[in-house]
Design a protein around this motif. Structure first.
Motif, PDB file in Angstrom:
ATOM      1  N   ALA A  35      74.979   1.977  65.029  1.00 25.96           N
ATOM      2  CA  ALA A  35      74.834   0.616  65.652  1.00 25.96           C
ATOM      3  C   ALA A  35      73.259   0.799  66.113  1.00 25.96           C
ATOM      4  N   GLY A  36      72.997   1.800  66.447  1.00 28.29           N
ATOM      5  CA  GLY A  36      71.303   1.960  66.833  1.00 28.29           C
ATOM      6  C   GLY A  36      70.448   1.475  65.940  1.00 28.29           C
ATOM      7  N   ARG A  37      70.768   1.836  64.445  1.00 26.81           N
ATOM      8  CA  ARG A  37      69.993   1.153  63.282  1.00 26.81           C
ATOM      9  C   ARG A  37      69.874  -0.382  63.327  1.00 26.81           C
ATOM     10  N   GLU A  38      71.108  -0.918  63.631  1.00 25.45           N
ATOM     11  CA  GLU A  38      71.146  -2.303  63.753  1.00 25.45           C
ATOM     12  C   GLU A  38      70.535  -2.896  64.874  1.00 25.45           C
ATOM     13  N   ARG A  39      70.555  -2.256  66.011  1.00 25.00           N
ATOM     14  CA  ARG A  39      69.683  -2.852  67.246  1.00 25.00           C
ATOM     15  C   ARG A  39      68.426  -2.843  67.160  1.00 25.00           C
ATOM     16  N   ALA A  40      67.972  -1.716  66.217  1.00 24.26           N
ATOM     17  CA  ALA A  40      66.336  -1.530  66.131  1.00 24.26           C
ATOM     18  C   ALA A  40      65.920  -2.752  65.147  1.00 24.26           C
ATOM     19  N   ARG A  41      66.796  -3.132  64.242  1.00 25.07           N
ATOM     20  CA  ARG A  41      66.522  -4.073  63.299  1.00 25.07           C
ATOM     21  C   ARG A  41      66.610  -5.481  63.730  1.00 25.07           C
ATOM     22  N   LEU A  42      67.570  -5.997  64.673  1.00 23.01           N
ATOM     23  CA  LEU A  42      67.329  -7.077  65.233  1.00 23.01           C
ATOM     24  C   LEU A  42      66.483  -7.168  66.163  1.00 23.01           C
ATOM     25  N   SER A  43      65.942  -6.126  66.921  1.00 22.62           N
ATOM     26  CA  SER A  43      64.806  -6.335  67.869  1.00 22.62           C
ATOM     27  C   SER A  43      63.809  -6.613  67.152  1.00 22.62           C
ATOM     28  N   ARG A  44      63.578  -6.201  66.012  1.00 16.79           N
ATOM     29  CA  ARG A  44      62.372  -6.536  65.469  1.00 16.79           C
ATOM     30  C   ARG A  44      62.256  -7.866  64.890  1.00 16.79           C
ATOM     31  N   TRP A  45      63.181  -8.612  64.962  1.00 12.97           N
ATOM     32  CA  TRP A  45      63.315 -10.062  64.290  1.00 12.97           C
ATOM     33  C   TRP A  45      63.717 -10.960  65.516  1.00 12.97           C
ATOM     34  N   GLY A  46      63.723 -10.349  66.705  1.00 13.50           N
ATOM     35  CA  GLY A  46      64.183 -11.442  67.749  1.00 13.50           C
ATOM     36  C   GLY A  46      64.149 -10.616  68.930  1.00 13.50           C
ATOM     37  N   PRO A  47      64.792 -11.043  70.086  1.00 13.07           N
ATOM     38  CA  PRO A  47      64.783 -10.688  71.360  1.00 13.07           C
ATOM     39  C   PRO A  47      65.501  -9.112  71.257  1.00 13.07           C
ATOM     40  N   GLU A  48      64.633  -8.276  72.073  1.00 11.58           N
ATOM     41  CA  GLU A  48      64.999  -6.780  72.129  1.00 11.58           C
ATOM     42  C   GLU A  48      66.309  -6.663  72.558  1.00 11.58           C
ATOM     43  N   ILE A  49      67.083  -5.852  71.991  1.00 15.85           N
ATOM     44  CA  ILE A  49      68.326  -5.403  72.485  1.00 15.85           C
ATOM     45  C   ILE A  49      68.198  -4.040  73.068  1.00 15.85           C
ATOM     46  N   ILE A  50      68.575  -3.550  74.300  1.00 16.49           N
ATOM     47  CA  ILE A  50      68.520  -2.637  74.874  1.00 16.49           C
ATOM     48  C   ILE A  50      69.515  -1.675  74.556  1.00 16.49           C
ATOM     49  N   ALA A  51      69.125  -0.598  74.079  1.00 16.94           N
ATOM     50  CA  ALA A  51      70.159   0.636  73.523  1.00 16.94           C
ATOM     51  C   ALA A  51      70.523   1.134  74.496  1.00 16.94           C
ATOM     52  N   PRO A  52      72.042   1.562  74.438  1.00 20.89           N
ATOM     53  CA  PRO A  52      72.892   2.648  75.581  1.00 20.89           C
ATOM     54  C   PRO A  52      72.341   3.841  75.517  1.00 20.89           C
ATOM     55  N   GLY A  53      72.734   4.541  76.298  1.00 16.26           N
ATOM     56  CA  GLY A  53      72.445   6.131  76.662  1.00 16.26           C
ATOM     57  C   GLY A  53      73.176   6.927  75.320  1.00 16.26           C
ATOM     58  N   PRO A  54      73.310   8.225  75.411  1.00 13.12           N
ATOM     59  CA  PRO A  54      73.770   8.897  74.461  1.00 13.12           C
ATOM     60  C   PRO A  54      75.347   8.541  74.454  1.00 13.12           C
ATOM     61  N   ALA A  55      75.625   9.038  73.048  1.00 13.81           N
ATOM     62  CA  ALA A  55      77.094   8.764  72.853  1.00 13.81           C
ATOM     63  C   ALA A  55      77.886   9.604  73.771  1.00 13.81           C
ATOM     64  N   PRO A  56      79.325   9.247  74.002  1.00 17.65           N
ATOM     65  CA  PRO A  56      80.202  10.177  74.568  1.00 17.65           C
ATOM     66  C   PRO A  56      80.426  11.369  73.704  1.00 17.65           C
ATOM     67  N   ALA A  57      80.898  12.450  74.514  1.00 14.15           N
ATOM     68  CA  ALA A  57      81.068  13.704  73.753  1.00 14.15           C
ATOM     69  C   ALA A  57      82.216  13.948  73.111  1.00 14.15           C
ATOM     70  N   SER A  58      83.412  13.151  73.507  1.00 17.73           N
ATOM     71  CA  SER A  58      84.633  13.235  72.832  1.00 17.73           C
ATOM     72  C   SER A  58      85.276  11.992  72.386  1.00 17.73           C
ATOM     73  N   VAL A  59      86.180  11.954  71.511  1.00 15.50           N
ATOM     74  CA  VAL A  59      86.591  10.711  71.176  1.00 15.50           C
ATOM     75  C   VAL A  59      87.781  10.090  72.382  1.00 15.50           C
ATOM     76  N   ARG A  60      88.216  10.836  73.365  1.00 11.28           N
ATOM     77  CA  ARG A  60      89.006  10.250  74.329  1.00 11.28           C
ATOM     78  C   ARG A  60      87.776   9.548  75.297  1.00 11.28           C
ATOM     79  N   ALA A  61      86.859  10.030  75.539  1.00 10.29           N
ATOM     80  CA  ALA A  61      85.522   9.547  76.408  1.00 10.29           C
ATOM     81  C   ALA A  61      85.192   8.010  75.666  1.00 10.29           C
ATOM     82  N   ALA A  62      84.919   8.271  74.134  1.00  6.39           N
ATOM     83  CA  ALA A  62      84.540   7.144  73.170  1.00  6.39           C
ATOM     84  C   ALA A  62      85.393   6.002  73.518  1.00  6.39           C
ATOM     85  N   ILE A  63      86.948   6.297  73.382  1.00  4.46           N
ATOM     86  CA  ILE A  63      87.849   5.194  73.681  1.00  4.46           C
ATOM     87  C   ILE A  63      87.773   4.539  75.026  1.00  4.46           C
ATOM     88  N   ALA A  64      87.554   5.302  75.830  1.00  8.88           N
ATOM     89  CA  ALA A  64      87.230   4.639  77.163  1.00  8.88           C
ATOM     90  C   ALA A  64      86.250   3.854  77.362  1.00  8.88           C
TER      91      ALA A  64
END
Length: 402
Positions: free
Chosen positions: A58-87
């Motif tokens: 998703a970060g690669r796509e954010r960077a690509r879209l930011s080069r061709w239009g309004p910048e998309i702010i990237a979130p912080g680091p990914a959650p450390a676990s699957v449970r945290a990611a689902i939440a």
């Protein structure tokens, strides 16, 4: 010219989107493989890699879209676990984008990329078709046998049709391909608002810092510097008077000493205005008690803050209280004032109230704008109630860590 530039840009977008779509498809395959191997226990060990893979693609796509239009702010680091990611709402949105871009986005990318390739191939086909083996004379997407020049020219006409289709539909395909990323990978409205608030707070903090520097410079220039210049002049006069009139020299020395003492006092005042030493010596409770003792209105201080907060937070609380008590003494006609400080979790709560006439207005030069600037620079919050007739209450909350 503008149309040609739009078509070229669309081709660049589609080719770039094809790269991220292939990455999204690979990430989907990895998700499926990890899910299937969970049945034998291996997937459980690989589970923590899933949020990082999703966030990276998703970060690669954010960077690509930011080069061709309004910048998309990237979130912080990914959650450390699957449970945290689902939440995590952001990860869930990234998963939706991954599924969309890895399937429908990949399809659009392939269509958009093959149209110009086939157009170039077919338009140039009459130039090189004779060198092809007879059984392979027909190019891609041509369903008739090419036996002579007329058949080859028909292929060229098909290539022109492909080119016309891409010129007409290419920019739309590029926008449609990018739409899921713009829709799902941009921050939530609340996060965007928060970023805007932090940007405004940062600007206000820089303005407050510049104002403070100007105040210090003005204090040094108009006060201590002038005193020290006077000391230098008096010392020079003393030196000239020593030989001819010692009595006069002694009087001038006394004046020079008085000027030096005044300069020292003004320097101490400036230093206290930067960071009061009383905070380090006596803590926040003792410093606020000193302010209350010097206030022109009888003031009660109640401080219950276990431990110490950050120096900058304590300094902000000190200066806010000092400015508030000064306003009370000058404008409120109050008979009593009170300062209450509490620490509630990771927030420092400061309350200054008086029984004066009220009617305080932040826009009338009462110093409240400066107080708000100091507080917002720390990501704090200021609430003031001051109806006509009183009383006036100033409620401040400052983050002070856990």
């Amino acid at each position: 010219m503008a149309r040609a530039r739009a078509v070229i840009d669309a081709l660049e977008h589609i080719v770039g989107g094809l790269g991220t779509a292939m990455l999204a498809l690979a990430a989907l395959v990895w998700l499926i493989l990890v899910g299937l191997t969970c049945a034998v226990g291996v997937g459980l060990l690989l589970g923590p890699t899933l949020p990082r893979v999703v966030r990276a693609v998703a970060g690669r796509e954010r960077a690509r879209l930011s080069r061709w239009g309004p910048e998309i702010i990237a979130p912080g680091p990914a959650p450390a676990s699957v449970r945290a990611a689902i939440a995590d709402r952001t990860v869930r949105r990234e998963l939706r984008w991954l599924l969309t871009h890895g399937t429908f986005g990949l399809f659009l990318s392939l269509v958009g990329a093959t149209l110009p390739i086939n157009a170039v191939q077919d338009v140039t086909y009459p130039l090189w078709w004779r060198w092809l083996p007879a059984e392979e004379a027909a190019p891609t997407l041509v369903f008739w046998k090419v036996r002579d020049e007329s058949d080859a020219l028909a292929v060229a006409l098909l290539g022109l049709a492909f080119a016309v289709v891409f010129v007409g539909l290419g920019p739309g395909l590029a926008r449609l391909q990018a739409w899921p990323g713009r829709r799902l990978l941009t921050p939530d409205t609340d996060l965007s608002l928060r970023i805007a608030q932090l940007s405004a707070t940062r600007a206000a903090a820089l303005d407050a810092h510049a104002t403070e520097l100007r105040r210090i410079e003005r204090s040094l220039h108009d006060g201590a510097q002038n005193r020290l210049v006077g000391v230098t002049v008096l010392l020079g006069a003393t030196r000239r008077a020593l030989a001819r009139d010692p009595a006069t020299a002694e009087a001038i020395l006394e004046r020079a000493q008085d000027a030096a003492e005044q300069a020292l006092a003004e320097l101490r005042t400036v230093v206290r205005g930067i960071l009061p030493p009383v905070l380090a010596d006596r803590g926040l409770a003792g410093a606020l008690a000193g302010l209350a003792a010097d206030c022109g209105v009888p003031c009660r201080v109640d401080v219950d803050v276990p431990g110490r907060c950050a120096v900058s937070v304590e300094a902000t609380a000190y200066f806010v209280t000092a400015e508030a008590l000064t306003n009370i003494a000058k404008h409120s006609r109050a008979r009593h004032a009170a300062v209450t400080v509490r620490r509630q979790g990771d927030r420092l709560s400061l309350r200054v109230e008086d029984d004066g006439v009220g009617g305080a207005d932040e826009h009338e030069g009462s110093g409240l704008a400066g107080i708000r600037g100091r507080i917002e620079a720390h990501d704090g919050r200021l609430t003031m109630t001051s109806p006509r007739g009183g009383p006036t209450t100033l409620q401040v909350e400052l983050p002070c860590g856990s």
